[in-house]
Design a protein around this motif. Structure first.
Motif, short mmCIF file in Angstrom:
data_model
loop_
_atom_site.label_atom_id
_atom_site.label_comp_id
_atom_site.label_asym_id
_atom_site.label_seq_id
_atom_site.Cartn_x
_atom_site.Cartn_y
_atom_site.Cartn_z
N ASP A 41 0.88 -1.20 -0.07
CA ASP A 41 0.09 -0.16 -0.14
C ASP A 41 0.79 1.22 -0.10
OD1 ASP A 41 -2.34 -1.43 -0.16
OD2 ASP A 41 -2.30 -1.43 2.22
N ASN A 42 1.99 1.17 0.48
CA ASN A 42 2.71 2.24 0.66
C ASN A 42 4.08 2.10 -0.08
OD1 ASN A 42 5.13 3.98 1.98
ND2 ASN A 42 3.29 4.49 3.40
N VAL A 43 4.48 2.93 -1.06
CA VAL A 43 5.58 3.26 -2.00
C VAL A 43 6.99 3.31 -1.03
CG1 VAL A 43 5.60 5.52 -2.43
CG2 VAL A 43 6.69 3.86 -3.98
N SER A 44 6.88 4.13 0.02
CA SER A 44 7.87 4.35 0.94
C SER A 44 8.47 2.98 1.69
CB SER A 44 7.66 5.32 1.93
OG SER A 44 7.50 6.53 1.44
N THR A 45 7.39 2.26 2.02
CA THR A 45 7.74 0.98 2.82
C THR A 45 8.52 0.02 1.62
OG1 THR A 45 6.11 1.08 4.11
CG2 THR A 45 7.05 -1.00 4.05
N LEU A 46 8.14 -0.03 0.40
CA LEU A 46 8.56 -0.91 -0.55
C LEU A 46 10.10 -0.44 -0.90
CD1 LEU A 46 5.99 -1.33 -3.52
CD2 LEU A 46 6.88 -3.10 -1.94
N MET A 47 10.30 0.78 -1.13
CA MET A 47 11.47 1.26 -1.48
C MET A 47 12.55 0.95 -0.18
SD MET A 47 11.19 4.85 -3.57
CE MET A 47 12.77 4.82 -4.12
N GLN A 48 12.01 1.27 0.96
CA GLN A 48 12.88 1.12 1.96
C GLN A 48 13.41 -0.38 2.26
OE1 GLN A 48 13.86 3.64 3.92
NE2 GLN A 48 15.52 2.43 4.99
N ASN A 49 12.61 -1.26 2.14
CA ASN A 49 12.83 -2.66 2.30
C ASN A 49 13.58 -2.94 1.15
OD1 ASN A 49 11.20 -2.69 4.76
ND2 ASN A 49 9.19 -3.46 3.75
N ALA A 50 13.56 -2.80 0.10
CA ALA A 50 14.17 -3.48 -1.27
C ALA A 50 15.39 -2.58 -1.30
CB ALA A 50 13.26 -3.19 -2.43
N LEU A 51 15.47 -1.27 -1.46
CA LEU A 51 16.77 -0.42 -1.84
C LEU A 51 17.51 -0.12 -0.54
CD1 LEU A 51 15.18 1.39 -4.58
CD2 LEU A 51 16.29 -0.75 -4.78
N GLY A 52 16.89 0.21 0.70
CA GLY A 52 17.66 0.71 1.85
C GLY A 52 17.30 2.01 2.17
N PHE A 53 16.75 2.60 1.03
CA PHE A 53 16.19 3.85 1.23
C PHE A 53 14.72 4.46 0.26
CE2 PHE A 53 19.04 3.88 -2.55
CZ PHE A 53 18.13 4.46 -3.62
N ALA A 54 14.22 5.43 0.70
CA ALA A 54 12.85 5.59 0.01
C ALA A 54 12.93 7.05 -0.51
CB ALA A 54 11.85 5.34 1.01
N LEU A 55 12.49 7.38 -1.57
CA LEU A 55 12.49 8.74 -2.04
C LEU A 55 10.94 9.15 -1.75
CD1 LEU A 55 14.24 8.47 -5.45
CD2 LEU A 55 15.20 9.01 -3.55
N PRO A 56 10.89 10.46 -1.27
CA PRO A 56 9.55 10.91 -1.10
C PRO A 56 8.86 11.05 -2.50
CG PRO A 56 11.04 12.69 -0.99
CD PRO A 56 11.90 11.50 -1.15
N VAL A 57 8.42 10.33 -2.74
CA VAL A 57 7.59 10.04 -4.42
C VAL A 57 6.26 11.04 -4.08
CG1 VAL A 57 6.36 8.70 -6.09
CG2 VAL A 57 8.46 7.88 -5.13
N GLU A 58 5.38 10.81 -3.03
CA GLU A 58 4.20 11.78 -3.18
C GLU A 58 4.62 13.37 -3.23
OE1 GLU A 58 1.27 11.02 -3.90
OE2 GLU A 58 2.24 8.95 -4.21
N GLY A 59 5.66 13.68 -2.23
CA GLY A 59 6.23 15.14 -2.00
C GLY A 59 6.60 15.35 -3.42
N LEU A 60 7.42 14.63 -4.02
CA LEU A 60 8.40 15.07 -5.06
C LEU A 60 7.29 15.53 -6.36
CD1 LEU A 60 11.34 12.58 -5.31
CD2 LEU A 60 11.42 14.94 -5.09
N ARG A 61 6.10 15.03 -6.55
CA ARG A 61 5.27 15.15 -7.46
C ARG A 61 4.75 16.67 -7.46
NH1 ARG A 61 -0.07 13.04 -6.65
NH2 ARG A 61 -0.67 13.32 -8.90
N TYR A 62 4.99 17.34 -6.19
CA TYR A 62 4.76 18.82 -6.23
C TYR A 62 6.00 19.36 -5.99
CZ TYR A 62 0.04 17.19 -5.31
OH TYR A 62 -1.12 16.64 -5.47
N TRP A 63 7.02 19.14 -5.34
CA TRP A 63 8.19 19.93 -5.18
C TRP A 63 8.87 20.09 -6.47
CZ3 TRP A 63 9.59 16.14 -0.50
CH2 TRP A 63 8.66 16.57 0.67
N LEU A 64 8.83 18.97 -7.19
CA LEU A 64 9.67 19.35 -8.74
C LEU A 64 8.87 20.07 -9.59
CD1 LEU A 64 10.42 15.52 -9.42
CD2 LEU A 64 12.15 17.46 -8.54
#
Length: 224
Positions: free
Chosen positions: A136-159
């Motif tokens: 359900d959560n992209v941050s959890t997926l990235m953290q578990n698989a890559l060791g870090f999580a990019l703030p995807v939802e925030g980046l949609r606006y911050w970029l």
């Protein structure tokens, strides 16, 4: 004056990052044979104290239903599950269509590290030669698989660049150019807008993101 080993190691990391982002493609490819390099004893970048900041509920005219695409380079400094300092370098492709974001991360040699897809309903992550992971959560997926999580939802606006409309944010305009944002502080992140594209191009060129807990620093260069 005595210089600590920690300061030396931090300087080396920053020098390596600068080389990868500033050198021509041939030099960048020769910079690293892999996407992730382990280091120890690195210190985080100092926070920039905003001048004349404003606080708001991030009410913006941003529309998240349009299609957007970004291509560029990234550098991530993070702490792994064992407490060791690590760096990741590479290229990224960001595709955004309505509420769905697809993010592809590649190492400096162009090999795919991961493909992340995020939507309001679910998130998935694909690794080379492995079955896709879902959550359900992209941050959890990235953290578990890559060791870090990019703030995807925030980046949609911050970029774009703009504060996300989902929470309160503190923003600061660039005193040199009031039409541009200099900094956003939101959801535990500090987003520093380092450079904008030169005319006739528009949009961001370089942006740095940092978070204290858990420690994470992200540097992005947008090529288009």
């Amino acid at each position: 004056m005595l210089i600590s080993n920690r300061s030396i190691r931090s300087a080396r990391w920053l020098a390596g990052w600068f080389h990868y982002f500033q050198a021509p493609r041939r030099a960048a490819l020769g910079f690293a044979a892999a996407a992730v390099v382990t280091v120890s004893g690195l210190t985080g970048c100092a926070s920039v104290t905003p001048r004349q900041p404003s606080t708001s509920n991030a009410t913006t005219s941003v529309t998240a239903q349009t299609s957007r695409a970004y291509h560029g380079r990234f550098a991530v400094q993070y702490v792994d599950q064992n407490g060791a300092q690590r760096n990741a370098y590479g290229n990224f492709d960001w595709q955004e269509a309505g509420d769905t974001v697809t993010l592809q991360l590649r190492n400096p040699l162009g090999q795919t590290l991961a493909i992340v897809t995020s939507s309001p309903a679910s998130a998935s992550l694909e690794l080379p030669n492995r079955q896709p992971l879902t959550a359900d959560n992209v941050s959890t997926l990235m953290q578990n698989a890559l060791g870090f999580a990019l703030p995807v939802e925030g980046l949609r606006y911050w970029l774009q660049p703009s504060a996300a409309p989902t929470s309160r944010a503190r923003t600061e305009q660039d005193p040199q150019d009031p039409a541009h944002l200099k900094e956003i502080v939101q959801d535990g992140w500090t987003i520093n807008y380092v450079a904008y594209a030169d005319a006739p191009a528009t949009g961001l060129k370089r942006v740095n993101l940092s978070r204290q807990e858990p420690p994470l620093e992200i540097k992005l260069v947008l090529d288009q």
